[in-house]
Design a protein around this motif. Sequence first.
Motif, mmCIF file in Angstrom:
data_model
loop_
_atom_site.group_PDB
_atom_site.id
_atom_site.type_symbol
_atom_site.label_atom_id
_atom_site.label_comp_id
_atom_site.label_asym_id
_atom_site.label_seq_id
_atom_site.Cartn_x
_atom_site.Cartn_y
_atom_site.Cartn_z
ATOM 1 N N TRP A 20 -55.037 -5.375 21.386
ATOM 2 C CA TRP A 20 -56.458 -5.941 21.816
ATOM 3 C C TRP A 20 -56.434 -5.754 19.879
ATOM 4 N N THR A 21 -56.379 -5.005 19.176
ATOM 5 C CA THR A 21 -56.617 -4.931 16.956
ATOM 6 C C THR A 21 -56.012 -6.080 16.779
ATOM 7 N N ALA A 22 -54.943 -6.860 17.453
ATOM 8 C CA ALA A 22 -55.226 -8.656 17.217
ATOM 9 C C ALA A 22 -55.671 -9.884 17.759
ATOM 10 N N ARG A 23 -56.628 -8.252 18.845
ATOM 11 C CA ARG A 23 -57.681 -9.506 19.151
ATOM 12 C C ARG A 23 -59.173 -9.407 18.422
ATOM 13 N N VAL A 24 -59.198 -8.105 17.906
ATOM 14 C CA VAL A 24 -60.029 -7.476 17.632
ATOM 15 C C VAL A 24 -60.038 -8.057 16.051
ATOM 16 N N ARG A 25 -59.434 -8.948 15.186
ATOM 17 C CA ARG A 25 -58.846 -9.480 14.063
ATOM 18 C C ARG A 25 -59.380 -10.810 14.337
ATOM 19 N N SER A 26 -58.816 -10.999 15.699
ATOM 20 C CA SER A 26 -59.100 -12.653 15.628
ATOM 21 C C SER A 26 -60.017 -12.907 15.775
ATOM 22 N N ALA A 27 -61.663 -11.987 16.146
ATOM 23 C CA ALA A 27 -62.659 -12.395 16.849
ATOM 24 C C ALA A 27 -63.513 -12.561 15.553
ATOM 25 N N GLY A 28 -62.958 -12.044 14.590
ATOM 26 C CA GLY A 28 -63.399 -11.746 12.859
ATOM 27 C C GLY A 28 -63.615 -10.113 12.522
ATOM 28 N N THR A 30 -65.315 -7.868 12.992
ATOM 29 C CA THR A 30 -66.543 -7.232 13.242
ATOM 30 C C THR A 30 -66.759 -5.903 13.516
ATOM 31 N N THR A 31 -67.928 -4.847 13.916
ATOM 32 C CA THR A 31 -68.156 -3.547 14.329
ATOM 33 C C THR A 31 -68.543 -4.562 15.468
ATOM 34 N N GLU A 32 -69.162 -5.735 15.514
ATOM 35 C CA GLU A 32 -69.923 -6.174 17.275
ATOM 36 C C GLU A 32 -69.268 -7.093 17.461
ATOM 37 N N ALA A 33 -67.376 -7.518 16.825
ATOM 38 C CA ALA A 33 -66.109 -7.651 17.750
ATOM 39 C C ALA A 33 -65.731 -6.462 18.109
ATOM 40 N N ALA A 34 -65.210 -5.763 17.840
ATOM 41 C CA ALA A 34 -64.283 -4.251 18.338
ATOM 42 C C ALA A 34 -65.396 -3.611 19.329
ATOM 43 N N ARG A 35 -66.565 -3.490 19.155
ATOM 44 C CA ARG A 35 -67.378 -2.663 20.106
ATOM 45 C C ARG A 35 -67.226 -3.893 21.538
ATOM 46 N N LEU A 79 -66.895 2.922 14.735
ATOM 47 C CA LEU A 79 -66.745 0.729 14.829
ATOM 48 C C LEU A 79 -67.677 0.605 14.072
ATOM 49 N N ALA A 80 -68.178 1.406 13.007
ATOM 50 C CA ALA A 80 -69.416 0.561 11.905
ATOM 51 C C ALA A 80 -68.325 0.890 10.712
ATOM 52 N N CYS A 81 -67.901 2.015 10.767
ATOM 53 C CA CYS A 81 -67.231 1.993 9.320
ATOM 54 C C CYS A 81 -65.799 1.070 9.362
ATOM 55 N N ALA A 82 -65.123 1.587 10.772
ATOM 56 C CA ALA A 82 -63.640 0.441 10.713
ATOM 57 C C ALA A 82 -63.269 0.396 12.106
ATOM 58 N N PRO A 83 -64.211 -1.155 12.786
ATOM 59 C CA PRO A 83 -63.598 -2.110 12.776
ATOM 60 C C PRO A 83 -62.284 -1.922 13.988
ATOM 61 N N LEU A 84 -61.245 -2.367 12.722
ATOM 62 C CA LEU A 84 -60.200 -2.523 13.014
ATOM 63 C C LEU A 84 -59.015 -1.421 13.669
ATOM 64 N N ARG A 85 -60.090 -0.439 13.750
ATOM 65 C CA ARG A 85 -59.417 0.838 14.511
ATOM 66 C C ARG A 85 -60.152 1.298 15.543
ATOM 67 N N PHE A 87 -58.352 0.080 18.303
ATOM 68 C CA PHE A 87 -57.889 0.859 19.333
ATOM 69 C C PHE A 87 -56.450 1.567 18.602
ATOM 70 N N ASP A 88 -57.153 2.243 17.798
ATOM 71 C CA ASP A 88 -56.110 2.857 16.970
ATOM 72 C C ASP A 88 -55.947 4.261 17.864
ATOM 73 N N TRP A 89 -54.237 4.896 18.001
ATOM 74 C CA TRP A 89 -54.097 5.616 18.600
ATOM 75 C C TRP A 89 -54.609 7.124 18.288
ATOM 76 N N HIS A 90 -54.345 7.321 16.781
ATOM 77 C CA HIS A 90 -54.580 8.226 15.810
ATOM 78 C C HIS A 90 -56.324 8.392 15.329
ATOM 79 N N ASN A 91 -57.323 7.533 16.084
ATOM 80 C CA ASN A 91 -58.259 7.769 15.101
ATOM 81 C C ASN A 91 -59.598 7.772 17.273
ATOM 82 N N HIS A 92 -58.390 8.357 18.036
ATOM 83 C CA HIS A 92 -59.436 9.017 19.454
ATOM 84 C C HIS A 92 -59.245 10.253 19.611
ATOM 85 N N LEU A 93 -60.298 10.897 19.905
ATOM 86 C CA LEU A 93 -60.240 12.048 20.541
ATOM 87 C C LEU A 93 -61.770 12.360 21.450
ATOM 88 N N PHE A 94 -61.742 13.569 22.047
ATOM 89 C CA PHE A 94 -61.493 13.419 23.613
ATOM 90 C C PHE A 94 -62.923 13.939 23.524
#
Length: 243
Positions: A20-28, A30-35, A79-85, A87-94
């Motif tokens: 899914w990170t690759a999909r964000v990258r392919s979509a540009g 961007t923050t919009e793509a990541a969201r 996501l506004a700061c780092a759209p490519l993160r 789907f980064d597991w280390h960037n997720h908290l509950f």
Amino acid sequence: MIPLQRVPAPSRTQTLLERWTARVRSAGATTEAARDQWKQAKAPRRHVRELLESMAHGAVRCMYCDDSRGTDIDHFQPLACAPLRAFDWHNHLFACAWCNSNDKQGRYPLDGDGSCLLIDPTVDDPADHLLLRFTSCLYEGLTAKGEASIEVFGLNRPDLLDGRTRAFTTACLVIEGWHRRHLAGDPSAGEKARALLESPFVDVVYSLARLDPVIAETVLEEQTLPALEAWRGVYGTTPALVR
């Protein structure tokens, strides 16, 4: 806030997140793509949620306030700061809905060197940056990261102060009761300890266990002092990690 151990993502989950990170990258990228991709990613979100629930304290408590139940997957670095993160597991908290949507929102303060000024409880020990004052149950920042985290996570909002005040009284009483059973060799002592360690506001228990003995004499009742000393001997200064 208490330290938490991040569990490793299974290889299947990691592969899914990378796809899914690759999909964000392919979509540009961007923050919009990541969201957009995050909204579509039902399976990755389910995997991430299950992992976060397994890491959360007690009854799946919010990893910021330790009060309400965690409901939202928070992107620690927004996501506004780092759209490519996205789907980064280390960037997720509950987080609970309040902490995520009303306090933290998209804030991600940085210092002059570009380092994040927020405590990540899976990376940092919050006690290195925060001090809980038992006379007021207010958190005090020991570092710039601590001060920023208090403000961004709303750690001193009124409902948390009320909750920590009650938790302080409860923790002292439970530790005293545990101590009596512990001295008597009563096996129910362990059950009493586990109940306390699974309760909301366990950060109060952490802070009690780390309390300087000199300060303890000024803020605790006389009968609590030997009980707390015995508690430290059994559970150490990070009791919520003990099962």
